[in-house]
Design a protein around this motif. Structure first.
Motif, PDB file in Angstrom:
ATOM      1  N   LEU A 177       0.831  -1.200   0.000  1.00  0.00           N
ATOM      2  CA  LEU A 177       0.000   0.000   0.000  1.00  0.00           C
ATOM      3  C   LEU A 177       0.869   1.254   0.000  1.00  0.00           C
ATOM      4  O   LEU A 177       1.915   1.306   0.652  1.00  0.00           O
ATOM      5  N   ARG A 178       0.427   2.273  -0.723  1.00  0.00           N
ATOM      6  CA  ARG A 178       1.215   3.509  -0.857  1.00  0.00           C
ATOM      7  C   ARG A 178       0.397   4.735  -0.444  1.00  0.00           C
ATOM      8  O   ARG A 178      -0.837   4.716  -0.445  1.00  0.00           O
ATOM      9  N   PHE A 179       1.123   5.790  -0.139  1.00  0.00           N
ATOM     10  CA  PHE A 179       0.506   7.097   0.091  1.00  0.00           C
ATOM     11  C   PHE A 179       0.881   8.018  -1.057  1.00  0.00           C
ATOM     12  O   PHE A 179       1.812   7.755  -1.824  1.00  0.00           O
ATOM     13  N   ASN A 180       0.161   9.128  -1.173  1.00  0.00           N
ATOM     14  CA  ASN A 180       0.440  10.127  -2.193  1.00  0.00           C
ATOM     15  C   ASN A 180       0.206  11.508  -1.606  1.00  0.00           C
ATOM     16  O   ASN A 180      -0.891  11.808  -1.140  1.00  0.00           O
ATOM     17  N   ILE A 181       1.254  12.331  -1.619  1.00  0.00           N
ATOM     18  CA  ILE A 181       1.104  13.725  -1.201  1.00  0.00           C
ATOM     19  C   ILE A 181       0.591  14.511  -2.400  1.00  0.00           C
ATOM     20  O   ILE A 181       1.132  14.393  -3.496  1.00  0.00           O
ATOM     21  N   ASN A 182      -0.446  15.281  -2.213  1.00  0.00           N
ATOM     22  CA  ASN A 182      -0.956  16.100  -3.311  1.00  0.00           C
ATOM     23  C   ASN A 182      -1.376  17.449  -2.777  1.00  0.00           C
ATOM     24  O   ASN A 182      -1.401  17.674  -1.574  1.00  0.00           O
ATOM     25  N   SER A 183      -1.696  18.346  -3.673  1.00  0.00           N
ATOM     26  CA  SER A 183      -1.892  19.733  -3.305  1.00  0.00           C
ATOM     27  C   SER A 183      -3.362  20.118  -3.216  1.00  0.00           C
ATOM     28  O   SER A 183      -4.182  19.708  -4.022  1.00  0.00           O
TER      29      SER A 183
END
Length: 555
Positions: free
Chosen positions: A472-478
């Motif tokens: 499982l992964r995370f994603n930083i977004n704006s």
């Protein structure tokens, strides 16, 4: 953990991993014909243009890193294009303001496509010399002319852009009877097949001069852009040497700017300093994908993105001294002091990238131990949605990555390469100098985040190749627009994270959400080949992300 397949292993043979099975097969056949990793990589990339046109193609850009199995050296290629020479940098600044970017579907977002030249140069500079360019491109030509069944993820990407393509310039050329194809439908691209034939017959002149170049320029002009025939004719790839940092007796090698590989390197350096100074425990002692672990990675990446958004630009306009500083332990130590183990940063100087995941990545290792880590993209799905008339070529919108702020290093200028998101990676052993891994995670701003997560999965948690990309992964977004003045970022977590982890991150101040279904494309699709030298020779272990349609295959 979601895991859809087992790791693929081979002994003293070649391996290919990417997001489309038919492209994997094409690469394996090139290896069987005597081609090396570079030859096979170009064949796979060309096939992916046909099989997954939303994500890739000769209307976009490419980068590669090539590991030479004999002398253990790494060299690479920057196949990104430049902004048109006749462009007016003030046009959009006056129209939109310095805190905006060039619209994604605007003809003035189109930069010179670098992928076609990148294919030719990769074969010429790194290839075996045993196969012709025609032989390498023939699998893609046959797929385009004879047709292929559309796979599941590709069909979803097509459907997502259907209405925009129906209303775009020549978008019908990449649709089936005016609509996006469904999973299992047969698609043909005879126009695109002809363009590949011209490239194979005439080399770079078959794309950057003559009928294809004319179609590109005329289509862009019709839609208000300013690219010229000379912009295409004067395009050239750039041979590059990787930038790297050492971590746990391994070296992570990335392409230098204008790519964002430096983001992954800075984040990894910050994490190393946090451990060495005792601010955090060794990552191996933490719960994988627990609150403590995720907080460290997220905050380190935010700092790294802030640096790359500020400094990264065209390589001719970025000092080598700046790069050296950004990769130094002293700088990583300085940046690590901004980390708090108790709370998330809401400082505007922390990076907040957008996410855009329409790219293809592929990796090939041949039986001689050569490796080619290769990535190709048109940026957003189907790029600008503008198709060069009569070619089937979707033109990228990479110019939207420029800043309109005249004080930014990455400000839009004629003949300039923009900040670039696509990044291949190679990891080597510091002692033996042997290949450890060739890998990548597509696409957009998820890529350095994916690089960091997959690498740490391998090094700290002893995951197999397949487990490392399936985790499982995370994603930083704006929350706001990314490249100009990043504000506080939000963090997306993939469906499957424990509820107490989601809540724990929120308590630290992270604006956290959970994504499921098709939204999971935000976490990218990765491939990895891990190489180990054992008693009977070289064992390759390949993994291909369950979030994509592909697999890892061996000869």
């Amino acid at each position: 953990m979601n895991r859809s397949r087992s790791t693929v292993y081979s002994l003293n043979s070649g391996m290919v991993a990417t997001s489309q099975p038919l492209a994997v097969n094409a690469g394996l056949n090139i290896l069987r014909m005597g081609g090396n990793a570079a030859d096979a990589a170009v064949a796979v990339a060309a096939c992916l243009n046909v099989l997954e046109p939303a994500s890739s193609g000769i209307g976009g850009d490419c980068f590669c890193l090539y590991f030479d199995g004999k002398d253990k050296s790494i060299i690479g290629l920057n196949g990104s294009g430049r902004y048109p020479s006749a462009s007016d940098p003030l046009e959009y600044l006056n129209k939109l303001g310095f805190d905006k970017t060039i619209p994604m579907n605007d003809a003035n977002s189109i930069t010179v496509p670098g992928a076609a030249a990148g294919y030719v140069d990769t074969v010429e500079k790194f290839g075996s010399g045993k196969l012709t360019l025609l032989g390498i491109l023939t699998p893609a030509i046959k797929l385009a002319e004879n047709g292929f069944p559309v796979s599941k993820v590709s069909a979803s990407l097509w459907k997502n852009s259907e209405k925009e393509l129906q209303n775009s310039s020549n978008g019908l050329e990449v649709l089936k009877d005016g609509n996006a194809p469904n999973e299992g439908d047969i698609m043909k691209f005879p126009l695109l097949g002809r363009c590949f034939s011209l490239l194979a017959e005439k080399g770079k002149a078959g794309f950057y001069e003559g009928e294809v170049a004319t179609a590109i320029v005329e289509t862009i002009a019709k839609n208000g852009g300013r690219m010229t025939l000379n912009d295409l004719k004067n395009h050239s790839s750039t041979i590059i040497h990787p930038i790297k940092i050492s971590y746990l007796d391994k070296s992570l090698n990335e392409c230098p700017p204008n790519g964002q590989g430096i983001t992954a390197l800075i984040a990894l350096g910050i994490i190393e300093q946090l451990q060495e100074t005792g601010v955090i425990r060794n990552l191996s002692e933490m719960e994988h994908n627990g609150v403590e672990y995720l907080h460290v990675l997220i905050e380190s990446l935010r700092l790294a993105f802030a640096d790359s958004f500020h400094f990264v630009t065209d390589p001719t306009k970025m000092s080598s001294k700046v790069i050296e500083k950004l990769l130094s332990k002293e700088y990583h130590l300085k940046r690590s002091k901004l980390f708090s183990p108790l709370k998330a940063s809401t400082d505007v100087h922390f990076g907040a990238p957008l996410y855009c995941c329409d790219t293809v990545y592929l990796t090939v290792v041949d039986k001689e131990g050569n490796a080619c880590s290769f990535i190709n993209s048109v940026f957003e799905s189907f790029g600008s949605k503008i198709v060069a008339k009569g070619t089937g070529i979707c033109l990228q919108n990479r110019g939207s990555n420029f800043s309109l702020n005249p004080h930014s290093f990455n400000v839009v200028e004629p003949n300039k390469r923009p900040y670039h998101t696509i990044i291949p990676a190679i990891v080597t052993d510091n002692i033996s100098k042997e290949l450890f891994a060739s890998f990548g995670v597509m696409g957009g701003y998820q890529q350095p985040q994916g690089h960091l997560q997959v690498l740490l999965n391998l090094l700290h948690f002893n995951m197999t190749a397949q487990e490392s990309v399936d985790a499982l992964r995370f994603n930083i977004n704006s929350i706001d627009s990314a490249l100009v003045f990043p504000k506080q970022s939000s963090v997306s977590l993939e469906e499957g994270f424990k509820l107490d982890v989601v809540e724990g991150l929120r308590k630290l101040g992270h604006n956290t959400s959970v994504l499921s279904g098709f939204e999971r494309k935000a976490f990218g699709r990765g491939q990895v080949i891990v190489s180990t030298l054992q008693e009977n020779g070289i064992v390759l272990a390949g993994g291909s992300d369950f979030r994509g349609d592909g697999y890892a295959g061996c000869t």
